[in-house]
Design a protein around this motif. Structure first.
Motif, PDB file in Angstrom:
ATOM      1  N   LEU A  20      61.516 -41.507  50.205  1.00 43.01           N
ATOM      2  CA  LEU A  20      60.530 -40.928  51.118  1.00 43.01           C
ATOM      3  C   LEU A  20      59.590 -39.969  50.398  1.00 43.01           C
ATOM      4  O   LEU A  20      58.378 -39.943  50.659  1.00 43.01           O
ATOM      5  CB  LEU A  20      61.245 -40.199  52.259  1.00 43.01           C
ATOM      6  N   TYR A  21      60.157 -39.199  49.469  1.00 42.08           N
ATOM      7  CA  TYR A  21      59.364 -38.216  48.726  1.00 42.08           C
ATOM      8  C   TYR A  21      58.267 -38.906  47.921  1.00 42.08           C
ATOM      9  O   TYR A  21      57.102 -38.484  47.940  1.00 42.08           O
ATOM     10  CB  TYR A  21      60.282 -37.419  47.803  1.00 42.08           C
ATOM     11  N   LEU A  22      58.619 -39.985  47.205  1.00 40.12           N
ATOM     12  CA  LEU A  22      57.647 -40.697  46.387  1.00 40.12           C
ATOM     13  C   LEU A  22      56.573 -41.368  47.247  1.00 40.12           C
ATOM     14  O   LEU A  22      55.394 -41.391  46.879  1.00 40.12           O
ATOM     15  CB  LEU A  22      58.350 -41.750  45.530  1.00 40.12           C
ATOM     16  N   LEU A  68      52.196 -31.795  33.456  1.00 40.96           N
ATOM     17  CA  LEU A  68      52.967 -31.567  34.674  1.00 40.96           C
ATOM     18  C   LEU A  68      54.365 -31.046  34.371  1.00 40.96           C
ATOM     19  O   LEU A  68      54.876 -30.149  35.054  1.00 40.96           O
ATOM     20  CB  LEU A  68      53.060 -32.852  35.489  1.00 40.96           C
ATOM     21  N   LEU A  69      55.011 -31.612  33.349  1.00 43.06           N
ATOM     22  CA  LEU A  69      56.355 -31.158  32.972  1.00 43.06           C
ATOM     23  C   LEU A  69      56.326 -29.710  32.506  1.00 43.06           C
ATOM     24  O   LEU A  69      57.222 -28.921  32.838  1.00 43.06           O
ATOM     25  CB  LEU A  69      56.927 -32.064  31.869  1.00 43.06           C
ATOM     26  N   LEU A  70      55.294 -29.361  31.726  1.00 44.99           N
ATOM     27  CA  LEU A  70      55.165 -27.988  31.250  1.00 44.99           C
ATOM     28  C   LEU A  70      54.952 -27.024  32.420  1.00 44.99           C
ATOM     29  O   LEU A  70      55.613 -25.974  32.501  1.00 44.99           O
ATOM     30  CB  LEU A  70      54.001 -27.892  30.267  1.00 44.99           C
ATOM     31  N   MET A  71      54.037 -27.374  33.325  1.00 43.04           N
ATOM     32  CA  MET A  71      53.769 -26.530  34.484  1.00 43.04           C
ATOM     33  C   MET A  71      54.991 -26.422  35.379  1.00 43.04           C
ATOM     34  O   MET A  71      55.315 -25.347  35.894  1.00 43.04           O
ATOM     35  CB  MET A  71      52.586 -27.085  35.272  1.00 43.04           C
ATOM     36  N   PHE A  72      55.688 -27.546  35.553  1.00 43.79           N
ATOM     37  CA  PHE A  72      56.887 -27.560  36.388  1.00 43.79           C
ATOM     38  C   PHE A  72      57.977 -26.663  35.792  1.00 43.79           C
ATOM     39  O   PHE A  72      58.651 -25.921  36.510  1.00 43.79           O
ATOM     40  CB  PHE A  72      57.406 -28.990  36.523  1.00 43.79           C
ATOM     41  N   TRP A  73      58.131 -26.729  34.470  1.00 42.64           N
ATOM     42  CA  TRP A  73      59.135 -25.913  33.795  1.00 42.64           C
ATOM     43  C   TRP A  73      58.801 -24.428  33.904  1.00 42.64           C
ATOM     44  O   TRP A  73      59.681 -23.590  34.142  1.00 42.64           O
ATOM     45  CB  TRP A  73      59.252 -26.332  32.332  1.00 42.64           C
ATOM     46  N   LEU A  74      57.528 -24.098  33.740  1.00 44.15           N
ATOM     47  CA  LEU A  74      57.102 -22.701  33.872  1.00 44.15           C
ATOM     48  C   LEU A  74      57.319 -22.184  35.296  1.00 44.15           C
ATOM     49  O   LEU A  74      57.763 -21.046  35.491  1.00 44.15           O
ATOM     50  CB  LEU A  74      55.624 -22.556  33.486  1.00 44.15           C
ATOM     51  N   MET A  75      57.014 -23.023  36.287  1.00 44.46           N
ATOM     52  CA  MET A  75      57.235 -22.637  37.686  1.00 44.46           C
ATOM     53  C   MET A  75      58.716 -22.469  37.978  1.00 44.46           C
ATOM     54  O   MET A  75      59.119 -21.561  38.709  1.00 44.46           O
ATOM     55  CB  MET A  75      56.625 -23.691  38.623  1.00 44.46           C
ATOM     56  N   TYR A  76      59.534 -23.336  37.381  1.00 45.76           N
ATOM     57  CA  TYR A  76      60.988 -23.235  37.565  1.00 45.76           C
ATOM     58  C   TYR A  76      61.508 -21.919  36.997  1.00 45.76           C
ATOM     59  O   TYR A  76      62.302 -21.218  37.638  1.00 45.76           O
ATOM     60  CB  TYR A  76      61.674 -24.418  36.881  1.00 45.76           C
ATOM     61  N   LEU A  77      61.050 -21.582  35.795  1.00 45.55           N
ATOM     62  CA  LEU A  77      61.461 -20.318  35.182  1.00 45.55           C
ATOM     63  C   LEU A  77      60.993 -19.124  36.003  1.00 45.55           C
ATOM     64  O   LEU A  77      61.727 -18.129  36.143  1.00 45.55           O
ATOM     65  CB  LEU A  77      60.903 -20.220  33.757  1.00 45.55           C
ATOM     66  N   TYR A  78      59.791 -19.253  36.550  1.00 45.22           N
ATOM     67  CA  TYR A  78      59.265 -18.140  37.350  1.00 45.22           C
ATOM     68  C   TYR A  78      60.106 -17.918  38.603  1.00 45.22           C
ATOM     69  O   TYR A  78      60.506 -16.789  38.901  1.00 45.22           O
ATOM     70  CB  TYR A  78      57.813 -18.406  37.744  1.00 45.22           C
ATOM     71  N   PHE A  79      60.377 -18.958  39.345  1.00 41.12           N
ATOM     72  CA  PHE A  79      61.085 -18.815  40.619  1.00 41.12           C
ATOM     73  C   PHE A  79      62.578 -18.529  40.449  1.00 41.12           C
ATOM     74  O   PHE A  79      63.210 -18.027  41.378  1.00 41.12           O
ATOM     75  CB  PHE A  79      60.897 -20.065  41.480  1.00 41.12           C
ATOM     76  N   THR A  80      63.143 -18.866  39.286  1.00 36.08           N
ATOM     77  CA  THR A  80      64.572 -18.626  39.094  1.00 36.08           C
ATOM     78  C   THR A  80      64.873 -17.367  38.272  1.00 36.08           C
ATOM     79  O   THR A  80      65.951 -16.790  38.418  1.00 36.08           O
ATOM     80  CB  THR A  80      65.233 -19.831  38.385  1.00 36.08           C
ATOM     81  N   LYS A  81      63.923 -16.926  37.433  1.00 32.31           N
ATOM     82  CA  LYS A  81      64.203 -15.778  36.563  1.00 32.31           C
ATOM     83  C   LYS A  81      63.074 -14.746  36.549  1.00 32.31           C
ATOM     84  O   LYS A  81      63.268 -13.580  36.870  1.00 32.31           O
ATOM     85  CB  LYS A  81      64.465 -16.263  35.128  1.00 32.31           C
ATOM     86  N   PRO A 120      64.853 -28.309  47.050  1.00 31.46           N
ATOM     87  CA  PRO A 120      63.720 -28.524  47.966  1.00 31.46           C
ATOM     88  C   PRO A 120      62.480 -27.715  47.583  1.00 31.46           C
ATOM     89  O   PRO A 120      61.357 -28.212  47.685  1.00 31.46           O
ATOM     90  CB  PRO A 120      64.277 -28.064  49.324  1.00 31.46           C
ATOM     91  N   GLY A 121      62.696 -26.482  47.130  1.00 29.86           N
ATOM     92  CA  GLY A 121      61.569 -25.648  46.723  1.00 29.86           C
ATOM     93  C   GLY A 121      60.836 -26.214  45.520  1.00 29.86           C
ATOM     94  O   GLY A 121      59.600 -26.227  45.477  1.00 29.86           O
ATOM     95  N   MET A 122      61.588 -26.713  44.522  1.00 25.73           N
ATOM     96  CA  MET A 122      60.958 -27.270  43.334  1.00 25.73           C
ATOM     97  C   MET A 122      60.279 -28.610  43.640  1.00 25.73           C
ATOM     98  O   MET A 122      59.266 -28.947  43.027  1.00 25.73           O
ATOM     99  CB  MET A 122      62.004 -27.442  42.222  1.00 25.73           C
ATOM    100  N   MET A 123      60.840 -29.365  44.584  1.00 21.81           N
ATOM    101  CA  MET A 123      60.175 -30.601  45.007  1.00 21.81           C
ATOM    102  C   MET A 123      58.826 -30.286  45.630  1.00 21.81           C
ATOM    103  O   MET A 123      57.836 -31.001  45.407  1.00 21.81           O
ATOM    104  CB  MET A 123      61.064 -31.355  46.002  1.00 21.81           C
ATOM    105  N   PHE A 124      58.772 -29.203  46.405  1.00 16.82           N
ATOM    106  CA  PHE A 124      57.517 -28.780  47.030  1.00 16.82           C
ATOM    107  C   PHE A 124      56.522 -28.322  45.970  1.00 16.82           C
ATOM    108  O   PHE A 124      55.324 -28.639  46.044  1.00 16.82           O
ATOM    109  CB  PHE A 124      57.791 -27.662  48.029  1.00 16.82           C
ATOM    110  N   VAL A 125      57.014 -27.589  44.952  1.00 17.69           N
ATOM    111  CA  VAL A 125      56.149 -27.120  43.867  1.00 17.69           C
ATOM    112  C   VAL A 125      55.565 -28.302  43.105  1.00 17.69           C
ATOM    113  O   VAL A 125      54.361 -28.341  42.806  1.00 17.69           O
ATOM    114  CB  VAL A 125      56.939 -26.203  42.908  1.00 17.69           C
ATOM    115  N   PHE A 126      56.411 -29.303  42.789  1.00 23.91           N
ATOM    116  CA  PHE A 126      55.924 -30.482  42.074  1.00 23.91           C
ATOM    117  C   PHE A 126      54.907 -31.242  42.921  1.00 23.91           C
ATOM    118  O   PHE A 126      53.912 -31.757  42.396  1.00 23.91           O
ATOM    119  CB  PHE A 126      57.087 -31.409  41.721  1.00 23.91           C
ATOM    120  N   PHE A 127      55.148 -31.302  44.233  1.00 19.43           N
ATOM    121  CA  PHE A 127      54.216 -31.953  45.147  1.00 19.43           C
ATOM    122  C   PHE A 127      52.840 -31.290  45.067  1.00 19.43           C
ATOM    123  O   PHE A 127      51.819 -31.968  44.946  1.00 19.43           O
ATOM    124  CB  PHE A 127      54.767 -31.872  46.577  1.00 19.43           C
TER     125      PHE A 127
END
Length: 203
Positions: A20-22, A68-81, A120-127
């Motif tokens: 459904l997400y894709l 996208l992978l770089l931005m996603f990784w940076l967003m992940y680090l931001y929201f988790t740490k 769910p939060g990271m799926m929304f960020v990637f979206f």
């Protein structure tokens, strides 16, 4: 607000959610991208096209995938740490305490740190990242092709053996989208009913 409890989800549930997400990601991103060119993409697509579209774009464009992978990784680090580290440093500043209610925000950040369901939060960020990227691509292409000379990159050979040099914008299982040099309107041609061959021109 929907709360997905990961421990209660089975493998089939993850496949269903991913499916459904894709589809939603493909429909929204492509509808915005082609909508910028004035094309109602929902009239030209299928569920399978929407499902494959995001995957195909990432596989065929390594630069986009890397970005996208770089931005996603940076967003992940931001929201988790980083978000919590920044707050711990800022909360000690006098100017910050004057602007924000420290006690209130302490409780909110404490609650956020306890939450482990980040998927769910990271799926929304990637979206958001993917849709923003496709929007930027569409705006950039439209500006380029409406303000500069269109240089053909493909030759279409029709079933009556007539040929047409065009600038490809995209395609799905049923339609080929392109600009004809000298025209400012995006054209969509059915592949099965009209095209015999699609040849890529040398750069």
């Amino acid at each position: 607000m929907i709360n997905i409890q990961e421990s209660k989800l089975g493998l089939q549930d993850y496949f269903y959610i991913g499916y459904l997400y894709l589809i939603i990601l493909g429909i929204v991103s492509d509808a915005i991208f082609y909508g910028i060119f004035g094309v109602s993409y929902l009239n030209y697509t299928t569920i399978l096209d929407a499902l494959i579209s995001p995957v195909s774009l990432l596989i065929n464009n390594w630069k986009i995938s890397l970005f996208l992978l770089l931005m996603f990784w940076l967003m992940y680090l931001y929201f988790t740490k980083w978000m919590f580290l920044f707050y711990k440093k800022l909360r000690t500043k006098k100017w910050y305490a004057k602007v924000y209610n420290i006690e209130k925000w302490d409780k909110r950040y404490e609650e956020l740190e306890k939450k482990k369901n980040i998927i769910p939060g990271m799926m929304f960020v990637f979206f958001l990242l993917f849709v923003s990227m496709r929007t930027g691509m569409g705006i950039g292409m439209k500006y380029k092709y409406t303000n500069k000379e269109i240089v053909p990159d493909h030759t279409l050979i029709f079933k009556d053996n007539s040929k047409l040099d065009i600038r490809k914008i995209g395609q799905n299982s049923a339609y080929f989208f392109y600009f004809i040099p000298g025209e400012k309107v995006l054209t969509a041609t059915p592949i099965a009913d009209n095209l015999k061959q699609i040849k890529r021109l040398p750069k």
